[in-house]
Design a protein around this motif. Structure first.
Motif, PDB file in Angstrom:
ATOM      1  N   MET A   1      33.460   8.546 -51.204  1.00 37.33           N
ATOM      2  CA  MET A   1      32.642   7.500 -51.642  1.00 37.33           C
ATOM      3  C   MET A   1      31.898   6.644 -50.511  1.00 37.33           C
ATOM      4  N   SER A   2      30.643   6.347 -50.896  1.00 38.51           N
ATOM      5  CA  SER A   2      29.886   5.576 -49.779  1.00 38.51           C
ATOM      6  C   SER A   2      30.132   4.102 -49.801  1.00 38.51           C
ATOM      7  N   LYS A   3      29.971   3.310 -48.784  1.00 39.92           N
ATOM      8  CA  LYS A   3      30.019   2.106 -48.699  1.00 39.92           C
ATOM      9  C   LYS A   3      28.974   1.217 -49.311  1.00 39.92           C
ATOM     10  N   PRO A   4      29.145   0.000 -49.641  1.00 35.75           N
ATOM     11  CA  PRO A   4      28.042  -0.814 -50.321  1.00 35.75           C
ATOM     12  C   PRO A   4      27.330  -1.009 -48.973  1.00 35.75           C
ATOM     13  N   ILE A   5      25.972  -1.290 -49.004  1.00 36.68           N
ATOM     14  CA  ILE A   5      25.059  -1.540 -48.074  1.00 36.68           C
ATOM     15  C   ILE A   5      24.899  -2.977 -47.869  1.00 36.68           C
ATOM     16  N   ILE A   6      24.884  -3.771 -46.717  1.00 36.55           N
ATOM     17  CA  ILE A   6      24.368  -5.148 -46.350  1.00 36.55           C
ATOM     18  C   ILE A   6      23.151  -5.066 -45.415  1.00 36.55           C
ATOM     19  N   ALA A   7      22.096  -5.465 -45.854  1.00 39.65           N
ATOM     20  CA  ALA A   7      20.841  -5.619 -45.091  1.00 39.65           C
ATOM     21  C   ALA A   7      21.065  -6.731 -44.369  1.00 39.65           C
ATOM     22  N   VAL A   8      20.672  -6.864 -43.013  1.00 39.74           N
ATOM     23  CA  VAL A   8      20.605  -8.006 -42.127  1.00 39.74           C
ATOM     24  C   VAL A   8      19.423  -8.047 -41.503  1.00 39.74           C
ATOM     25  N   ASP A   9      19.032  -9.337 -41.426  1.00 39.87           N
ATOM     26  CA  ASP A   9      17.596  -9.776 -40.820  1.00 39.87           C
ATOM     27  C   ASP A   9      17.938  -9.866 -39.354  1.00 39.87           C
ATOM     28  N   LEU A  10      16.888  -9.640 -38.527  1.00 40.71           N
ATOM     29  CA  LEU A  10      17.085  -9.783 -37.151  1.00 40.71           C
ATOM     30  C   LEU A  10      16.671 -11.232 -36.462  1.00 40.71           C
ATOM     31  N   ASP A  11      15.376 -11.531 -36.590  1.00 36.24           N
ATOM     32  CA  ASP A  11      15.158 -12.896 -36.082  1.00 36.24           C
ATOM     33  C   ASP A  11      15.667 -14.135 -36.797  1.00 36.24           C
ATOM     34  N   ASP A  12      16.542 -14.886 -35.879  1.00 29.64           N
ATOM     35  CA  ASP A  12      17.011 -16.197 -36.350  1.00 29.64           C
ATOM     36  C   ASP A  12      18.320 -15.741 -37.308  1.00 29.64           C
ATOM     37  N   VAL A  13      18.853 -14.443 -37.245  1.00 26.87           N
ATOM     38  CA  VAL A  13      20.213 -13.951 -37.616  1.00 26.87           C
ATOM     39  C   VAL A  13      21.059 -13.418 -36.925  1.00 26.87           C
ATOM     40  N   LEU A  14      20.234 -12.637 -36.148  1.00 27.66           N
ATOM     41  CA  LEU A  14      20.912 -11.924 -35.018  1.00 27.66           C
ATOM     42  C   LEU A  14      20.584 -12.461 -33.778  1.00 27.66           C
ATOM     43  N   ALA A  15      19.067 -13.080 -33.660  1.00 24.80           N
ATOM     44  CA  ALA A  15      18.627 -13.298 -32.391  1.00 24.80           C
ATOM     45  C   ALA A  15      18.176 -14.881 -32.571  1.00 24.80           C
ATOM     46  N   ASP A  16      18.282 -15.385 -31.427  1.00 22.83           N
ATOM     47  CA  ASP A  16      17.743 -16.793 -31.482  1.00 22.83           C
ATOM     48  C   ASP A  16      16.185 -16.744 -31.358  1.00 22.83           C
ATOM     49  N   SER A  17      15.638 -16.156 -32.316  1.00 24.06           N
ATOM     50  CA  SER A  17      13.940 -16.041 -31.905  1.00 24.06           C
ATOM     51  C   SER A  17      13.207 -17.372 -31.982  1.00 24.06           C
ATOM     52  N   ALA A  18      13.562 -18.287 -32.893  1.00 22.26           N
ATOM     53  CA  ALA A  18      12.588 -19.503 -33.247  1.00 22.26           C
ATOM     54  C   ALA A  18      12.508 -20.272 -31.749  1.00 22.26           C
ATOM     55  N   ILE A  19      13.734 -20.699 -31.113  1.00 19.56           N
ATOM     56  CA  ILE A  19      13.848 -21.259 -29.913  1.00 19.56           C
ATOM     57  C   ILE A  19      12.893 -20.677 -28.825  1.00 19.56           C
ATOM     58  N   ASP A  20      13.113 -19.206 -28.843  1.00 19.16           N
ATOM     59  CA  ASP A  20      12.371 -18.388 -27.825  1.00 19.16           C
ATOM     60  C   ASP A  20      10.732 -18.772 -28.167  1.00 19.16           C
ATOM     61  N   PHE A  21      10.427 -18.630 -29.493  1.00 17.83           N
ATOM     62  CA  PHE A  21       8.936 -18.869 -29.448  1.00 17.83           C
ATOM     63  C   PHE A  21       8.546 -20.104 -29.215  1.00 17.83           C
ATOM     64  N   VAL A  22       9.206 -21.086 -29.407  1.00 20.36           N
ATOM     65  CA  VAL A  22       8.971 -22.380 -28.969  1.00 20.36           C
ATOM     66  C   VAL A  22       8.594 -22.614 -27.647  1.00 20.36           C
ATOM     67  N   GLU A  23       9.790 -22.011 -26.862  1.00 18.21           N
ATOM     68  CA  GLU A  23       9.838 -22.076 -25.172  1.00 18.21           C
ATOM     69  C   GLU A  23       8.650 -21.484 -24.668  1.00 18.21           C
ATOM     70  N   TYR A  24       8.696 -20.154 -25.385  1.00 19.35           N
ATOM     71  CA  TYR A  24       7.235 -19.506 -24.944  1.00 19.35           C
ATOM     72  C   TYR A  24       6.011 -20.380 -24.940  1.00 19.35           C
ATOM     73  N   GLY A  25       5.704 -20.738 -26.023  1.00 24.88           N
ATOM     74  CA  GLY A  25       4.498 -21.582 -26.458  1.00 24.88           C
ATOM     75  C   GLY A  25       4.342 -23.054 -25.327  1.00 24.88           C
ATOM     76  N   ASN A  26       5.477 -23.466 -25.086  1.00 26.88           N
ATOM     77  CA  ASN A  26       5.465 -24.629 -24.251  1.00 26.88           C
ATOM     78  C   ASN A  26       5.078 -24.118 -22.771  1.00 26.88           C
ATOM     79  N   LYS A  27       5.823 -23.013 -22.410  1.00 28.22           N
ATOM     80  CA  LYS A  27       5.440 -22.596 -21.103  1.00 28.22           C
ATOM     81  C   LYS A  27       4.017 -22.213 -20.956  1.00 28.22           C
ATOM     82  N   LYS A  28       3.734 -21.403 -21.993  1.00 25.05           N
ATOM     83  CA  LYS A  28       2.040 -20.828 -22.007  1.00 25.05           C
ATOM     84  C   LYS A  28       1.013 -21.920 -22.089  1.00 25.05           C
ATOM     85  N   TRP A  29       1.321 -22.751 -22.944  1.00 23.13           N
ATOM     86  CA  TRP A  29       0.116 -23.922 -23.197  1.00 23.13           C
ATOM     87  C   TRP A  29       0.429 -25.231 -22.830  1.00 23.13           C
ATOM     88  N   GLY A  30       1.901 -25.498 -22.277  1.00 24.00           N
ATOM     89  CA  GLY A  30       1.967 -26.755 -21.793  1.00 24.00           C
ATOM     90  C   GLY A  30       2.341 -27.602 -22.999  1.00 24.00           C
TER      91      GLY A  30
END
Length: 124
Positions: A1-30
């Motif tokens: 019998m197969s296992k039930p499936i759980i779908a996991v999002d990547l950005d801001d669930v597995l990876a700290d994406s939002a803070i990286d986007f903010v830091e990227y923008g701050n560096k790129k545009w001051g």
């Protein structure tokens, strides 16, 4: 019998994406944005026109920026516990241009945890 499936999002669930986007923008545009300033609508957050946003987004997704994301600190432990009872997959809206870097990042931080990675392509 197969296992039930759980779908996991990547950005801001597995990876700290939002803070990286903010830091990227701050560096790129001051800018001095904080994580509280983050908005999924990047043109609103950075107050830029769609052409500039498109250029920035293309740069982000084609220059390895996704490899710089820090993993969420408790994600691996939680997923390892779930892995015995569930089939785990990643379901992400990341662009296809970042697929290679995304898979590399997952293998670096979550190798062997997920059975599949599905790219939805909503931003392509």
């Amino acid at each position: 019998m197969s296992k039930p499936i759980i779908a996991v999002d990547l950005d801001d669930v597995l990876a700290d994406s939002a803070i990286d986007f903010v830091e990227y923008g701050n560096k790129k545009w001051g800018t001095n944005l904080t994580i509280e300033s983050y908005d999924e609508d990047w043109s609103t957050m950075w107050q830029m026109d769609h052409q500039t946003l498109r250029e920035m987004s293309n740069h982000w997704h084609t220059t390895g920026q996704n490899l710089k994301h820090r993993p969420k600190t408790d994600a691996l432990d939680a997923l390892t516990r779930l892995r015995d009872r569930f089939s785990l997959i990643i379901l992400t809206s990341r662009r296809i241009e970042s697929q290679k870097d995304t898979i590399e990042w997952i293998n670096l931080h979550f190798k062997g945890v997920f059975d599949d990675i599905v790219f939805c392509g909503i931003w392509d």
